[in-house]
Design a protein around this motif. Sequence first.
Motif, mmCIF file in Angstrom:
data_model
loop_
_atom_site.group_PDB
_atom_site.id
_atom_site.type_symbol
_atom_site.label_atom_id
_atom_site.label_comp_id
_atom_site.label_asym_id
_atom_site.label_seq_id
_atom_site.Cartn_x
_atom_site.Cartn_y
_atom_site.Cartn_z
ATOM 1 N N UNK A 1 13.729 -22.204 -17.086
ATOM 2 C CA UNK A 1 13.635 -20.745 -16.980
ATOM 3 C C UNK A 1 12.752 -20.317 -15.808
ATOM 4 N N UNK A 2 12.989 -19.098 -15.341
ATOM 5 C CA UNK A 2 12.129 -18.552 -14.296
ATOM 6 C C UNK A 2 11.274 -17.450 -14.903
ATOM 7 N N UNK A 3 10.051 -17.349 -14.416
ATOM 8 C CA UNK A 3 9.111 -16.306 -14.811
ATOM 9 C C UNK A 3 8.881 -15.455 -13.570
ATOM 10 N N UNK A 4 9.116 -14.167 -13.692
ATOM 11 C CA UNK A 4 9.026 -13.273 -12.542
ATOM 12 C C UNK A 4 8.205 -12.041 -12.874
ATOM 13 N N UNK A 5 7.740 -11.388 -11.834
ATOM 14 C CA UNK A 5 6.978 -10.159 -11.974
ATOM 15 C C UNK A 5 6.360 -9.810 -10.634
ATOM 16 N N UNK A 6 5.284 -9.039 -10.702
ATOM 17 C CA UNK A 6 4.543 -8.649 -9.505
ATOM 18 C C UNK A 6 3.070 -8.958 -9.719
ATOM 19 N N UNK A 7 2.390 -9.291 -8.628
ATOM 20 C CA UNK A 7 0.951 -9.571 -8.674
ATOM 21 C C UNK A 7 0.241 -8.830 -7.551
ATOM 22 N N UNK A 8 -1.034 -8.529 -7.797
ATOM 23 C CA UNK A 8 -1.892 -7.948 -6.770
ATOM 24 C C UNK A 8 -2.575 -9.084 -6.031
ATOM 25 N N UNK A 9 -2.327 -9.166 -4.729
ATOM 26 C CA UNK A 9 -3.002 -10.174 -3.903
ATOM 27 C C UNK A 9 -4.403 -9.623 -3.619
ATOM 28 N N UNK A 10 -5.337 -9.957 -4.506
ATOM 29 C CA UNK A 10 -6.671 -9.341 -4.450
ATOM 30 C C UNK A 10 -7.701 -10.167 -3.703
ATOM 31 N N UNK A 11 -7.330 -11.400 -3.318
ATOM 32 C CA UNK A 11 -8.287 -12.224 -2.582
ATOM 33 C C UNK A 11 -7.535 -13.298 -1.804
ATOM 34 N N UNK A 12 -8.188 -13.815 -0.800
ATOM 35 C CA UNK A 12 -7.697 -14.958 -0.041
ATOM 36 C C UNK A 12 -8.903 -15.679 0.511
ATOM 37 N N UNK A 13 -8.985 -16.973 0.295
ATOM 38 C CA UNK A 13 -10.113 -17.785 0.735
ATOM 39 C C UNK A 13 -9.634 -18.693 1.862
ATOM 40 N N UNK A 14 -9.679 -18.239 3.108
ATOM 41 C CA UNK A 14 -9.098 -19.031 4.182
ATOM 42 C C UNK A 14 -9.779 -20.368 4.428
ATOM 43 N N UNK A 15 -11.067 -20.471 4.120
ATOM 44 C CA UNK A 15 -11.770 -21.739 4.326
ATOM 45 C C UNK A 15 -12.563 -22.031 3.059
ATOM 46 N N UNK A 16 -12.326 -23.217 2.497
ATOM 47 C CA UNK A 16 -12.931 -23.575 1.223
ATOM 48 C C UNK A 16 -13.043 -25.093 1.169
ATOM 49 N N UNK B 1 5.414 -5.722 -15.942
ATOM 50 C CA UNK B 1 5.931 -6.736 -16.859
ATOM 51 C C UNK B 1 6.140 -8.083 -16.181
ATOM 52 N N UNK B 2 5.927 -9.132 -16.961
ATOM 53 C CA UNK B 2 6.320 -10.488 -16.592
ATOM 54 C C UNK B 2 7.557 -10.801 -17.429
ATOM 55 N N UNK B 3 8.608 -11.274 -16.773
ATOM 56 C CA UNK B 3 9.843 -11.553 -17.511
ATOM 57 C C UNK B 3 10.196 -13.023 -17.450
ATOM 58 N N UNK B 4 10.923 -13.457 -18.454
ATOM 59 C CA UNK B 4 11.441 -14.823 -18.531
ATOM 60 C C UNK B 4 12.952 -14.720 -18.554
ATOM 61 N N UNK B 5 13.616 -15.475 -17.687
ATOM 62 C CA UNK B 5 15.074 -15.432 -17.616
ATOM 63 C C UNK B 5 15.630 -16.839 -17.475
ATOM 64 N N UNK B 6 16.833 -17.042 -17.997
ATOM 65 C CA UNK B 6 17.506 -18.340 -17.911
ATOM 66 C C UNK B 6 18.798 -18.256 -17.095
ATOM 67 N N UNK B 7 19.016 -17.138 -16.462
ATOM 68 C CA UNK B 7 20.213 -16.978 -15.604
ATOM 69 C C UNK B 7 19.838 -16.238 -14.348
#
Length: 136
Positions: A97-112, A130-136
């Motif tokens: 199955x696939x899990x889909x939705x949207x996220x806020x890109x609230x951070x990025x750590x370029x060097x770690x 919403x986060x959805x689960x689909x099989x097709x």
Amino acid sequence: MAKMVLLAEYLSLNGTDLSSYTRKAEVAVEVEDKDVTTYASLGWKEILGGLKSGELGIEFLQDVAATKIDSIMWPLLGTVVTFEVRADQAAVGASNPKYTGSVLIKSWNPIEGSVGDEASVGVSYPTSGAVTRAVA
């Protein structure tokens, strides 16, 4: 009970397949518990589900070369983008199955990292909607 080993997980952000940079991807969803206990509950706590939320945790292997992961993620900082995660890169189906939705890109750590470490980036993004689960 079937068992599985994650060998070819799929991750897409903002429509871009980032699987070749991804070491780990985790989708977690939860529901708030709301206490609705009254005196009529006779001493037993009563709980109802409230708001749902989710989080996408990712560990990338860093690459700062032109057109690589750093140049893909940097412009997304502060935006809400779509995601898709699957246990395997094979076609979506009942056993993948696939899990889909949207996220806020609230951070990025370029060097770690420390001396001698591989260059990796660990991030965690809250879902938006919403986060959805689909099989097709």
